[in-house]
Write an enzyme that holds these catalytic residues in place. Structure first.
Site, PDB file in Angstrom:
ATOM      1  N   LYS A  33       0.856  -0.757  -0.290  1.00 46.50           N
ATOM      2  CA  LYS A  33      -0.053  -0.583  -0.059  1.00 46.50           C
ATOM      3  C   LYS A  33       0.563   1.382  -0.380  1.00 46.50           C
ATOM      4  O   LYS A  33       1.836   1.200   0.069  1.00 46.50           O
ATOM      5  CB  LYS A  33      -0.596   0.029   1.690  1.00 46.50           C
ATOM      6  CG  LYS A  33      -0.206   0.029   2.608  1.00 46.50           C
ATOM      7  CD  LYS A  33      -1.153  -0.027   3.489  1.00 46.50           C
ATOM      8  CE  LYS A  33      -0.195  -0.436   4.904  1.00 46.50           C
ATOM      9  NZ  LYS A  33      -0.785  -0.508   6.447  1.00 46.50           N
ATOM     10  N   ARG A 128     -10.596  -0.286  14.325  1.00 46.63           N
ATOM     11  CA  ARG A 128     -10.208   1.115  13.552  1.00 46.63           C
ATOM     12  C   ARG A 128     -10.860   0.118  12.236  1.00 46.63           C
ATOM     13  O   ARG A 128     -12.091   0.650  11.862  1.00 46.63           O
ATOM     14  CB  ARG A 128      -8.547   0.525  12.829  1.00 46.63           C
ATOM     15  CG  ARG A 128      -8.084   1.332  11.738  1.00 46.63           C
ATOM     16  CD  ARG A 128      -6.282   1.977  11.886  1.00 46.63           C
ATOM     17  NE  ARG A 128      -5.925   0.302  11.177  1.00 46.63           N
ATOM     18  CZ  ARG A 128      -4.712   0.417  10.214  1.00 46.63           C
ATOM     19  NH1 ARG A 128      -4.284   1.593  10.230  1.00 46.63           N
ATOM     20  NH2 ARG A 128      -4.717  -1.319  10.144  1.00 46.63           N
ATOM     21  N   TYR A 242      16.701  30.694   7.957  1.00 48.99           N
ATOM     22  CA  TYR A 242      15.324  31.058   8.458  1.00 48.99           C
ATOM     23  C   TYR A 242      15.779  31.110  10.380  1.00 48.99           C
ATOM     24  O   TYR A 242      15.845  30.238  10.751  1.00 48.99           O
ATOM     25  CB  TYR A 242      14.080  30.491   8.007  1.00 48.99           C
ATOM     26  CG  TYR A 242      13.670  30.242   6.386  1.00 48.99           C
ATOM     27  CD1 TYR A 242      13.764  31.500   6.387  1.00 48.99           C
ATOM     28  CD2 TYR A 242      13.366  29.409   5.952  1.00 48.99           C
ATOM     29  CE1 TYR A 242      13.298  32.098   4.697  1.00 48.99           C
ATOM     30  CE2 TYR A 242      13.609  29.465   4.856  1.00 48.99           C
ATOM     31  CZ  TYR A 242      12.684  30.622   4.273  1.00 48.99           C
ATOM     32  OH  TYR A 242      12.189  31.438   2.520  1.00 48.99           O
ATOM     33  N   MET A 290      12.932  24.703   2.130  1.00 52.95           N
ATOM     34  CA  MET A 290      11.485  23.985   1.481  1.00 52.95           C
ATOM     35  C   MET A 290      11.927  22.996   1.126  1.00 52.95           C
ATOM     36  O   MET A 290      12.326  21.669   0.696  1.00 52.95           O
ATOM     37  CB  MET A 290      10.648  24.817   0.779  1.00 52.95           C
ATOM     38  CG  MET A 290       9.421  23.885   0.054  1.00 52.95           C
ATOM     39  SD  MET A 290       8.783  25.344  -1.262  1.00 52.95           S
ATOM     40  CE  MET A 290       7.731  26.595   0.489  1.00 52.95           C
TER      41      MET A 290
HETATM   42  C1  LIG Z   1      -0.562  -1.756   6.859  1.00 52.57           C
HETATM   43  C2  LIG Z   1      -0.906  -2.961   7.660  1.00 52.57           C
HETATM   44  C3  LIG Z   1       0.179  -4.545   7.244  1.00 52.57           C
HETATM   45  C4  LIG Z   1       1.052  -4.510   7.613  1.00 52.57           C
HETATM   46  O1  LIG Z   1       1.960  -3.698   9.006  1.00 52.57           O
HETATM   47  P1  LIG Z   1       3.628  -3.739   9.412  1.00 52.57           P
HETATM   48  O2  LIG Z   1       3.752  -3.172   9.885  1.00 52.57           O
HETATM   49  O3  LIG Z   1       3.945  -2.634   7.835  1.00 52.57           O
HETATM   50  O4  LIG Z   1       4.115  -4.666   8.515  1.00 52.57           O
HETATM   51  C5  LIG Z   1      -0.719  -5.458   7.450  1.00 52.57           C
HETATM   52  N1  LIG Z   1      -1.754  -5.150   7.367  1.00 52.57           N
HETATM   53  C6  LIG Z   1      -2.729  -4.333   8.371  1.00 52.57           C
HETATM   54  C7  LIG Z   1      -4.111  -4.662   7.771  1.00 52.57           C
HETATM   55  C8  LIG Z   1      -2.180  -3.102   7.877  1.00 52.57           C
HETATM   56  O5  LIG Z   1      -2.998  -2.522   7.251  1.00 52.57           O
END
Ligand SMILES: *Cc1c(COP(=O)(O)O)cnc(C)c1O
Length: 345
Positions: A33, A128, A242, A290
């Protein structure tokens, strides 16, 4: 070249996947993801498919569509956010598998795509995503008759091995899936490291593939080298950047490098981060701007052509500590202006 160079070692990603695959009895999937945690989903996923990964997880159907494009037909692509309004065509046409999170999603799925594969996400305490125990017991029999491919849940505290939440979620998950033959999955990277009772039939590592905590034995995946634009000498009392937050206490040589918070280098690292010229650490001087950062290179024998912010000398987690955040945020913040170079494959 005036943009930073981000080097991504796909050989290390595959080695990390194999290492996590070896510790468990389960199939090992790959969580890609958020553009594979900022490293490039298509390149990372194709490398992992070559290494043997057959199941992938992404956050939403759009990511799933891009991943199908990259991988072609065959590998399973699971959607963690389930089946949302507007997803039906992508899920149906591209053979994506939504992890259904609620009765509403279940109804949407079976009405719009009868007979199409799906999985089920259960909530075991993280609150969640997923069906809660009461909702699940109401629909369990109906859903099981439709042959889900996978039943999964997610751990809230897997990176803290001694946290009682881990055992609590394990026992809730076991109770909710008692007696089922369906493929089950509970462990992310942290879950894999908790022990074999968290394996079930499929694991879901993400951060560990990319070299991050809690898989501390992981091979380093990312390095970031930023070119020096200009160097100058400061007299004691002169300031940098800055807010004049760095003031030279002695004659000081400052290098200005070509990346900043617009490239995902969090401004919060301004106090305490180090950049490296070969193995020699040079402190960041002043505030991250930036597009530029000042670095105190006084101790170097000659002006460097570039300085390294991430790599073997300073990991994603080291940099995260400077900003009081986690490696996940450092990786997913990596900017789009870097020149990306993929090696190791
Ligand atoms: C992001 C995620 C993972 C992977 O988790 P890591 O801690 O990066 O290994 C696995 N399962 C779900 C549901 C996630 O949202």
């Amino acid at each position: 070249m005036s943009s930073g160079l981000l080097t991504i070692d796909l050989g290390a990603v595959c080695a990390n996947w194999r290492a996590l695959d070896t510790v468990t009895r389960a199939e090992t999937s790959a969580v890609v993801k958020a553009d594979a945690y900022g490293l490039g989903m298509a390149r990372v996923a194709r490398a992992l498919a070559t290494a043997g990964a057959r199941t992938f997880f992404v956050a939403n159907a759009e990511e799933g569509a891009a991943l199908r494009q990259a991988l072609g037909p065959g590998p399973a692509i699971n959607i963690l956010s389930g089946h949302m309004p507007g997803d039906t065509d992508m899920i149906g046409d591209l053979e994506l598998v939504p992890m259904l999170n609620s009765v509403d999603q279940m109804i949407r799925h079976v009405e719009s795509l009868p007979g199409h594969s799906f999985g089920i996400q259960l909530d075991t305490g993280m609150n969640r995503l997923g069906m809660e125990p009461s909702e699940w017991s109401a629909v369990r029999e109906i859903m099981l008759q439709m042959n889900p491919r996978l039943i999964m849940s997610h751990l809230a505290c897997a990176d803290e091995p001694d946290h009682p939440m881990n055992q609590h979620q394990l026992s809730v998950f076991k109770e909710m899936t008692d007696g089922l033959n369906t493929q089950k999955s509970l462990a992310n990277t942290g879950g894999i490291l908790l022990g074999r009772e968290f394996d079930f039939e499929l694991t879901r590592p993400g951060i560990g593939l990319y070299g991050g905590h809690p898989f501390d034995e992981a091979q380093s995946v990312v390095s970031l080298d930023i070119p020096v634009i200009q160097c100058r000498d400061l007299e004691p009392g002169e300031s940098v950047g800055y807010g004049n937050s760095f003031i030279a206490e002695r004659p000081t040589r400052i290098a200005t490098i070509a990346a900043g918070y617009a490239d995902g280098i969090l401004r919060a690292i301004s106090s305490g981060a180090t950049l490296f010229a070969n193995e020699i650490g040079c402190p960041l001087a002043g505030r991250v701007s930036m597009d530029m950062i000042g670095v105190d290179v006084t101790k170097l024998d000659e002006d460097p052509k570039s300085l390294r912010l991430l790599g073997a000398e300073q990991s994603v987690d080291d940099l995260a500590d400077c900003a009081e955040t986690i490696g996940y945020e450092i990786l997913t913040s990596l900017g789009s202006r870097y020149t990306r170079r993929y090696i190791g494959i």
